[in-house]
Design a protein around this motif. Structure first.
Motif, short mmCIF file in Angstrom:
data_model
loop_
_atom_site.label_atom_id
_atom_site.label_comp_id
_atom_site.label_asym_id
_atom_site.label_seq_id
_atom_site.Cartn_x
_atom_site.Cartn_y
_atom_site.Cartn_z
N GLN A 136 1.64 -4.83 -3.44
CA GLN A 136 0.68 -5.13 -2.38
C GLN A 136 0.84 -4.17 -1.21
O GLN A 136 -0.15 -3.68 -0.66
N SER A 137 2.08 -3.88 -0.85
CA SER A 137 2.33 -2.97 0.27
C SER A 137 1.84 -1.56 -0.05
O SER A 137 1.31 -0.86 0.81
N ALA A 138 2.04 -1.14 -1.29
CA ALA A 138 1.58 0.19 -1.70
C ALA A 138 0.06 0.26 -1.72
O ALA A 138 -0.53 1.27 -1.33
N ALA A 139 -0.59 -0.82 -2.15
CA ALA A 139 -2.04 -0.85 -2.20
C ALA A 139 -2.63 -0.77 -0.80
O ALA A 139 -3.69 -0.16 -0.58
N LYS A 140 -1.95 -1.39 0.17
CA LYS A 140 -2.42 -1.35 1.55
C LYS A 140 -1.94 -0.12 2.30
O LYS A 140 -2.21 0.05 3.48
N ARG A 141 -1.18 0.74 1.59
CA ARG A 141 -0.61 1.97 2.16
C ARG A 141 0.37 1.68 3.29
O ARG A 141 0.57 2.50 4.19
N LEU A 142 0.98 0.51 3.24
CA LEU A 142 2.06 0.20 4.19
C LEU A 142 3.25 1.09 3.89
O LEU A 142 3.94 1.57 4.79
N ILE A 143 3.49 1.29 2.59
CA ILE A 143 4.48 2.27 2.14
C ILE A 143 3.79 3.16 1.12
O ILE A 143 2.74 2.80 0.58
N HIS A 144 4.36 4.30 0.86
CA HIS A 144 3.77 5.23 -0.11
C HIS A 144 3.90 4.64 -1.52
O HIS A 144 4.93 4.04 -1.84
N PRO A 145 2.88 4.80 -2.34
CA PRO A 145 2.96 4.26 -3.71
C PRO A 145 4.15 4.77 -4.52
O PRO A 145 4.74 4.02 -5.30
N ASN A 146 4.53 6.02 -4.30
CA ASN A 146 5.70 6.55 -5.00
C ASN A 146 6.99 5.88 -4.52
O ASN A 146 7.91 5.67 -5.31
N ALA A 147 7.04 5.53 -3.25
CA ALA A 147 8.21 4.82 -2.72
C ALA A 147 8.31 3.44 -3.34
O ALA A 147 9.41 2.96 -3.65
N ALA A 148 7.17 2.79 -3.53
CA ALA A 148 7.16 1.47 -4.16
C ALA A 148 7.62 1.59 -5.61
O ALA A 148 8.45 0.78 -6.07
N ALA A 149 7.13 2.58 -6.32
CA ALA A 149 7.52 2.78 -7.71
C ALA A 149 9.01 3.09 -7.82
O ALA A 149 9.70 2.56 -8.71
#
Length: 91
Positions: free
Chosen positions: A60-73
């Motif tokens: 959810q945070s990556a989708a909202k760009r709260l954190i970078h998607p690569n950081a979430a992965a």
């Protein structure tokens, strides 16, 4: 300090967003911390439950760009690796 009406409004909006982002990022870190603590403990079921909740929050945070998607992965990968390691150690 902003002088124009537009600049004052932009500052208010920015502060509101900053507060919301800070709270959400803190909540995200809490979810990740719960997984790490659960993996260090004995209860594998609790660790799995915490992991699923953290993965959902990370996505959810990556989708909202709260954190970078690569950081979430990257975080999900590291948590998954940690859980797998703790399961093997428990056997």
């Amino acid at each position: 300090m902003p002088n124009s009406v537009n600049a004052k409004k932009a500052l208010r909006q920015s502060q509101k967003r900053q507060a919301r982002n800070r709270a959400q990022r803190s909540e995200l870190r809490t979810y990740v911390k719960k997984v790490r603590l659960a993996a260090a403990g004995d209860d594998q079921e609790a660790a799995d439950k915490a992991f699923r909740a953290a993965v959902k929050k990370l996505d959810q945070s990556a989708a909202k760009r709260l954190i970078h998607p690569n950081a979430a992965a990257r975080t999900k990968s590291r948590l998954s690796k940690l859980l797998k390691k703790s399961k093997e150690a428990a056997k």
